[in-house]
Write an enzyme that holds these catalytic residues in place. Structure first.
Site, PDB file in Angstrom:
ATOM      1  N   ASN A 121     -13.807   3.643  -7.065  1.00  0.00           N
ATOM      2  CA  ASN A 121     -12.388   3.618  -6.732  1.00  0.00           C
ATOM      3  C   ASN A 121     -11.596   4.545  -7.674  1.00  0.00           C
ATOM      4  OD1 ASN A 121      -9.974   2.593  -5.488  1.00  0.00           O
ATOM      5  ND2 ASN A 121     -11.072   0.706  -5.091  1.00  0.00           N
ATOM      6  N   THR A 122     -10.286   4.462  -7.590  1.00  0.00           N
ATOM      7  CA  THR A 122      -9.433   5.299  -8.442  1.00  0.00           C
ATOM      8  C   THR A 122      -9.412   4.789  -9.892  1.00  0.00           C
ATOM      9  OG1 THR A 122      -7.560   3.938  -7.780  1.00  0.00           O
ATOM     10  CG2 THR A 122      -7.933   5.955  -6.525  1.00  0.00           C
ATOM     11  N   CYS A 146      -9.489  -5.430  -7.156  1.00  0.00           N
ATOM     12  CA  CYS A 146      -8.272  -6.232  -7.038  1.00  0.00           C
ATOM     13  C   CYS A 146      -8.336  -7.445  -7.965  1.00  0.00           C
ATOM     14  CB  CYS A 146      -8.096  -6.663  -5.591  1.00  0.00           C
ATOM     15  SG  CYS A 146      -9.650  -7.151  -4.824  1.00  0.00           S
ATOM     16  N   ASN A 181     -13.150  -2.161   4.942  1.00  0.00           N
ATOM     17  CA  ASN A 181     -12.921  -2.381   3.515  1.00  0.00           C
ATOM     18  C   ASN A 181     -12.095  -3.651   3.353  1.00  0.00           C
ATOM     19  OD1 ASN A 181     -11.082  -2.125   1.057  1.00  0.00           O
ATOM     20  ND2 ASN A 181     -12.501  -0.448   0.645  1.00  0.00           N
TER      21      ASN A 181
HETATM   22  C1  LIG Z   1      -3.358   6.807  -0.900  1.00  0.00           C
HETATM   23  C2  LIG Z   1      -4.652   6.137  -1.219  1.00  0.00           C
HETATM   24  C3  LIG Z   1      -4.905   4.848  -0.755  1.00  0.00           C
HETATM   25  C4  LIG Z   1      -6.103   4.195  -1.033  1.00  0.00           C
HETATM   26  N1  LIG Z   1      -6.322   2.934  -0.552  1.00  0.00           N
HETATM   27  C5  LIG Z   1      -7.516   2.319  -0.809  1.00  0.00           C
HETATM   28  C6  LIG Z   1      -7.787   1.025  -0.289  1.00  0.00           C
HETATM   29  O1  LIG Z   1      -6.979   0.447   0.435  1.00  0.00           O
HETATM   30  N2  LIG Z   1      -8.965   0.442  -0.611  1.00  0.00           N
HETATM   31  C7  LIG Z   1      -9.909   1.063  -1.397  1.00  0.00           C
HETATM   32  O2  LIG Z   1     -10.969   0.516  -1.646  1.00  0.00           O
HETATM   33  N3  LIG Z   1      -9.683   2.320  -1.887  1.00  0.00           N
HETATM   34  C8  LIG Z   1      -8.508   2.948  -1.613  1.00  0.00           C
HETATM   35  N4  LIG Z   1      -8.285   4.217  -2.108  1.00  0.00           N
HETATM   36  C9  LIG Z   1      -9.334   4.884  -2.894  1.00  0.00           C
HETATM   37  C10 LIG Z   1     -10.080   5.906  -2.029  1.00  0.00           C
HETATM   38  O3  LIG Z   1     -10.742   5.266  -0.971  1.00  0.00           O
HETATM   39  C11 LIG Z   1     -11.102   6.695  -2.870  1.00  0.00           C
HETATM   40  O4  LIG Z   1     -12.149   5.842  -3.289  1.00  0.00           O
HETATM   41  C12 LIG Z   1     -10.489   7.318  -4.088  1.00  0.00           C
HETATM   42  O5  LIG Z   1      -9.245   7.908  -3.753  1.00  0.00           O
HETATM   43  C13 LIG Z   1     -11.357   8.407  -4.731  1.00  0.00           C
HETATM   44  O6  LIG Z   1     -11.711   9.396  -3.835  1.00  0.00           O
HETATM   45  P1  LIG Z   1     -10.881  10.783  -3.613  1.00  0.00           P
HETATM   46  O7  LIG Z   1     -10.729  11.413  -4.957  1.00  0.00           O
HETATM   47  O8  LIG Z   1     -11.725  11.552  -2.646  1.00  0.00           O
HETATM   48  O9  LIG Z   1      -9.563  10.381  -3.042  1.00  0.00           O
HETATM   49  C14 LIG Z   1      -7.083   4.851  -1.811  1.00  0.00           C
HETATM   50  C15 LIG Z   1      -6.830   6.155  -2.288  1.00  0.00           C
HETATM   51  C16 LIG Z   1      -5.639   6.803  -2.001  1.00  0.00           C
HETATM   52  C17 LIG Z   1      -5.406   8.193  -2.523  1.00  0.00           C
END
Ligand SMILES: Cc1cc2nc3c(=O)[nH]c(=O)nc-3n(C[C@H](O)[C@H](O)[C@H](O)COP(=O)(O)O)c2cc1C
Ligand SMILES: Cc1cc2nc3c(=O)[nH]c(=O)nc-3n(C[C@H](O)[C@H](O)[C@H](O)COP(=O)(O)OP(=O)(O)OC[C@H]3O[C@@H](n4cnc5c(N)ncnc54)[C@H](O)[C@@H]3O)c2cc1C
Ligand SMILES: Cc1cc2nc3c(=O)[nH]c(=O)nc-3n(C[C@H](O)[C@H](O)[C@H](O)COP(=O)(O)OP(=O)(O)OC[C@H]3O[C@@H](n4cnc5c(N)ncnc54)[C@H](O)[C@@H]3O)c2cc1C
Ligand SMILES: Cc1cc2nc3c(=O)[nH]c(=O)nc-3n(C[C@H](O)[C@H](O)[C@H](O)COP(=O)(O)O)c2cc1C
Ligand code: FES
Ligand code: FES
Lengths: 283, 256, 283, 256
Positions: free
Chosen positions: C188-189, C127, C97
């Site tokens: 993503n989030t 980003c 990533n």
């Molecule tokens: C603590 C944390 C760190 C994350 N870091 C990244 C990251 O560095 N790059 C990215 O693309 N997504 C990042 N994400 C997003 C996750 O990869 C994922 O897409 C998102 O949390 C939704 O899925 P979930 O509900 O299963 O967690 C992060 C999520 C969490 C919770």
């Protein structure tokens, strides 16, 4: 008592409103629940009656509720003649939530409601604009500008524009403010879906997400928008307790609405108000 | 919502529970066919209270007979005596009480729950009734002993392990040909059974009330969420116009 | 075993990936957890090391988690020399990533990773683009088109564009597809916030929301996008159980990622895979 | 996560609970200063397991001493013996065991929890230690009898209802002037106390370990979420480089 609140020219006895679509028209609620709140925002009203969507209309998600009621309502005539008089007699200011399929629908509703003694309008722009090929008003900041500007010439008192939380929210908010909206209601439900795999073929349910699950999202939205607009923001999204309400007030909301919480327990607004009293005294 | 103390809870059959609550206000108002909403957990997952028919009422107590299905009923089944659950209601229209003639109660599975209360009230009013109760197998019949003490009972099991072999709807068809027909039928059970009972009622010209289930949020007419299709168009709210509705009101083919 | 899955030229042993940022670089996880999955998507990698955001970096919401880690990572050099060899030795395909502050950052990362034996890239566009005044790439469909088109000339193998769930999502997805993305990671989030009122002054925490709360939202997004694009969609959002994964697969996802669930229990991916086996056999 | 049977649970002081769990794998691995994560509820609200220090270990059992604060600990406090909670761990670095010389354990409030286990192990290793324990008032001192049996104990209460009147940090300052100084201090308690103990340790040149708290998700170095600021820049993860860290490593003024 929790302090009264001013939203431009509209003065409310307290900052708590019952959110649109979550208390019917009050037919089945005890009067004491309805009469203590800051304002009553009615279920969405259209010019013509609407029967709404076929079932399923509800499904549950982790800490959330998805609904696809389809804006079922009895239409303007029945509302004005049979429902509104009873609502006005309850005491709190009545704000009528309106929606239409074209700008003209909104204008006609506003005109029709002008002489009725209501305290204001809440303009739901999450609905599709048929003239724009069914794209929601809320996706189109210029369309919102025209709609709101048009409204100001038929409706001279308080009205709030109820934002959709998706799409170009900030642009829409600014457009609504510039066009003359007196307040923003932030925000409606989030486009969501659930899938029921327990039957032979998956059953999809598309609708709008409300409840505690969305609170951190709408809280962020209120926070961001309150730094961009000068008109008051009325928060709506996942408020279940006085603490939730205080969080919204602390990031810039002037008033707030309780929705899904009423469905779980119609006493919720009264409980929130009394807890709020205590909390505000503690400060 | 009010806090209601759990007086007792026991598993009457594997996966089926009988819960006794102390809730004077609700118990005194309740009428057969109505339901309550219960929250038996802290936290917001599950978000919504769960609706349950009032199984029986005595003095300030009410009983719920329920099946453990998903998370909500699992959590409910873990509640101990002395603990508190959150209760609201009673909601919905009571079952009708016919002015004259007899009633047939037709139950499928855990749909038998509201009929204990109903049977008691029918008896008090001296309204004659017959009880038909169907389930997959003998083991799925709930509180059978108690049920037998309530009145005339006919059983149907799909596997023939007790009573008539087949669906309870087949059983009532047989009975309708053999006996005095009732003035009214009231049915509670799975949607397929309800629509079959509705059709039978219409075929024989017997007013038939179907106690429907729908996913509910408010349970009291606020959200318009629990609708089923009305036969003549539009919708009716199961929580307010129901749960028991005249079969001729609903689009039987749309029940699910 | 759960069927293998093809994402264009990339073949995975099964459809489950570990989501970026939720398993460190695997240092503290047992090998058996890492080796059974379909693919490993690394924590976001930038050219230079990043120390990340000050605390608080986490807060909890109803059925959700808000994080503001700030993309802390050791930077390209350390990653390639010290971390990647160990990851590659684990077995599953490794997807790196990447993110940057300019198109050029992305291109240089892709070039640097070209000869390393990784299975592909996941391009995080949530980003900010400093050249565009800090507006996120994901807010700018044309910018995404240029970024992705540029990438295809330095990176000829599999890569997925990881969408942000807010902004003009559909336009961005279509732009990424047209420019040559092989897959989309959705999503993503969600921008979110929490407010801690338990201290004297409210403490605000802004970050991205993940976990069960967002599942109905991202499910809807996957459903809508899978009807718009032809390239495969990798679902990411609130998957805690095999049932959640099946829901995503049933609305059009080809593969899926597990994120927050790992934080709660690192055994989650293995449990999901074995339940998925059972469920798929039952069909 | 593994299922752990609740052997017993009791409220040792109002709002403070002592929970005994059967968890052989974890009990056998555990070392003082480490913690476990516990989920004691179905449903996803609260979403995250809660971290707790390992209070004591014996054979295949482990104890948790905790304070009821919010929803998670409320739900935990409602668990009955015989029921199951979900457990993972042990996580974090154990408290250090000095090669020679004595250790002072400095506890504030429920921060006393990990020191019961630690004191036992220190004793087994014949490492001399002294125990300092501060709380608001006499009633807030937890498991005092048991504690007194563990070894040399000095109490400080803010209201003077037992022992030294004042903060425990004032007490240790007094003691440091009067007694042989220890080779090491280990402290656990609220952030203000920790940073004061850290400052004292540095002033007297005594290596001091502070057992930190941070909001945690994974508890095992996966998410980088539980960081505190490092004095020389950058961050350290409380769950992995801690919970107990050398006071000179952390920016004491940034603890909260
Ligand atoms: C603590 C944390 C760190 C994350 N870091 C990244 C990251 O560095 N790059 C990215 O693309 N997504 C990042 N994400 C997003 C996750 O990869 C994922 O897409 C998102 O949390 C939704 O899925 P979930 O509900 O299963 O967690 C992060 C999520 C969490 C919770
Ligand atoms: C008026 C009424 C009376 C009822 N009376 C009884 C009774 O006496 N005994 C009994 O065992 N069950 C009764 N039910 C059904 C009972 O409400 C569901 O079994 C229960 O809500 C399941 O919750 P859960 O969390 O365990 O399962 P979930 O995992 O939520 O769902 C399992 C199944 O229950 C259905 N369900 C879930 N929530 C609701 C809801 N709020 N309203 C309706 N259906 C829902 C779901 O659609 C699904 O099919 C009644 C339902 C209604 C509407
Ligand atoms: C390594 C470690 C060891 C701990 N040991 C103990 C112990 O032995 N005994 C004890 O009583 N408490 C201990 N705690 C604190 C305990 O984790 C919290 O009191 C608990 O998580 C509160 O959860 P809640 O849902 O009841 O409260 P919440 O309503 O969630 O929060 C109440 C308070 O607890 C904090 N908190 C909530 N979740 C976490 C989390 N995941 N990590 C850290 N803090 C959190 C919140 O910031 C808030 O200040 C420890 C914490 C850590 C990090
Ligand atoms: C069942 C239901 C019906 C709703 N109907 C309307 C409506 O008619 N018009 C409208 O603007 N919003 C409607 N809403 C949105 C609510 O007014 C409110 O803005 C939203 O649910 C978020 O708040 P909450 O989380 O407190 O429910 C409805 C929400 C629900 C749950
Ligand atoms: S459940 Fe809300 S109207 Fe019936
Ligand atoms: S809690 Fe995840 S790294 Fe410490």
């Amino acid at each position: 008592m929790t302090n009264s609140v001013e939203l431009g020219e509209l003065k409310l006895p307290n900052p708590l409103m019952l959110a649109s679509g979550t208390w019917g028209f009050g037919e089945t609620l005890p009067r004491k629940i309805l009469s203590s709140v800051g304002a009553l925002v009615t279920k969405g009203l259209s010019l013509e009656p609407r029967t709404g969507n076929p079932p399923p209309r509800l499904s549950e998600t982790p800490c959330g509720l998805v609904n696809s009621i389809g804006l079922e309502n009895p239409g303007f005539e029945v509302f004005r003649n049979r429902i509104l008089p009873r609502l006005l007699a309850l005491g709190p200011p009545v704000i009528v939530n309106i929606f239409g399929e074209s700008e003209d629908d909104f204008f006609r509703l506003a005109e029709g409601l002008a002489e009725t003694g209501i305290a204001g309008l809440e303009v739901n722009i999450s609905c599709p604009n048929v003239k724009k090929g069914g794209i929601a008003f809320a996706r189109d900041p210029e369309g919102v500008f025209r709609l709101v500007r048009g409204l100001t010439s038929v409706w001279e008192r308080f009205f709030s524009v109820k934002l959709s939380p998706v799409g170009p929210v900030e642009e829409v908010a600014l457009a609504a403010e510039e066009a003359g909206a007196r307040a923003l209601t932030c925000a409606n439900t989030y486009p969501a879906m659930t899938v029921d795999l327990s039957r032979g073929t998956p059953r999809l349910h598309l609708g709008g997400l409300s409840g505690p699950a969305i609170k951190p999202l709408t809280l962020r939205l209120v926070y961001e928008l309150s730094r961009k607009v000068k008109i008051p923001i009325i928060a709506s999204g996942g408020i279940m307790s006085a603490r939730d309400a205080l969080e919204y007030l602390s990031v810039g909301a002037r008033a707030f609405q309780v929705g899904t919480a009423i469905l779980i327990d119609p006493e919720a607004p009264r409980n929130i108000l009394s807890e709020l009293d205590v909390a505000l005294k503690d400060r | 919502m009010i806090g209601a103390r759990v007086v007792s809870q026991r598993e009457v059959s594997p996966g089926y529970f009988l819960l006794k609550l102390e809730a004077p206000e609700i118990a005194h108002q309740a009428r057969p066919g109505q339901f309550v909403k219960i929250t038996a957990w802290e936290g917001r997952d599950p978000l919504l209270p769960r609706p349950f028919s009032i199984h029986e009422v005595k003095d300030s107590h009410l009983w719920i007979l329920y099946q453990r299905r998903g998370l909500g009923t699992k959590l409910l089944s873990k509640i101990h005596r002395g603990e508190t659950v959150w209760l609201s209601g009673p909601f919905g229209r009571p079952f009708p009480l016919p002015e004259e003639g007899s009633v047939w109660l037709v139950a499928g599975g855990v749909g038998v729950a509201p009929f204990f209360f109903y049977a008691g009230v029918l008896r008090t009013h001296n309204i004659p009734f017959r009880f038909f109760y169907g389930a997959r197998s003998k083991g799925d019949l709930l509180r059978l002993k108690h049920l037998q003490s309530l009145g005339k009972l006919r059983i149907a099991t799909e596997d023939g392990s007790l009573g008539y072999q087949g669906f309870v709807t087949d059983l009532i068809k047989v009975q309708l040909e053999q006996e005095d027909r009732p003035k009214m039928m009231v049915a509670c059970g799975p949607p397929g059974m309800l629509s079959a009972v509705g059709q039978i009622g219409e075929a024989y010209g017997i007013p038939t009330y179907l106690s429907l289930e729908a996913f509910m949020a408010c349970g009291q007419g606020l959200c318009l969420g629990c609708v089923v299709q009305r036969r003549r168009g539009g919708y009716l709210r199961v929580c307010l116009e129901g749960p028991a509705v005249d079969s001729r009101e609903v689009a039987l083919d749309k029940l699910s």
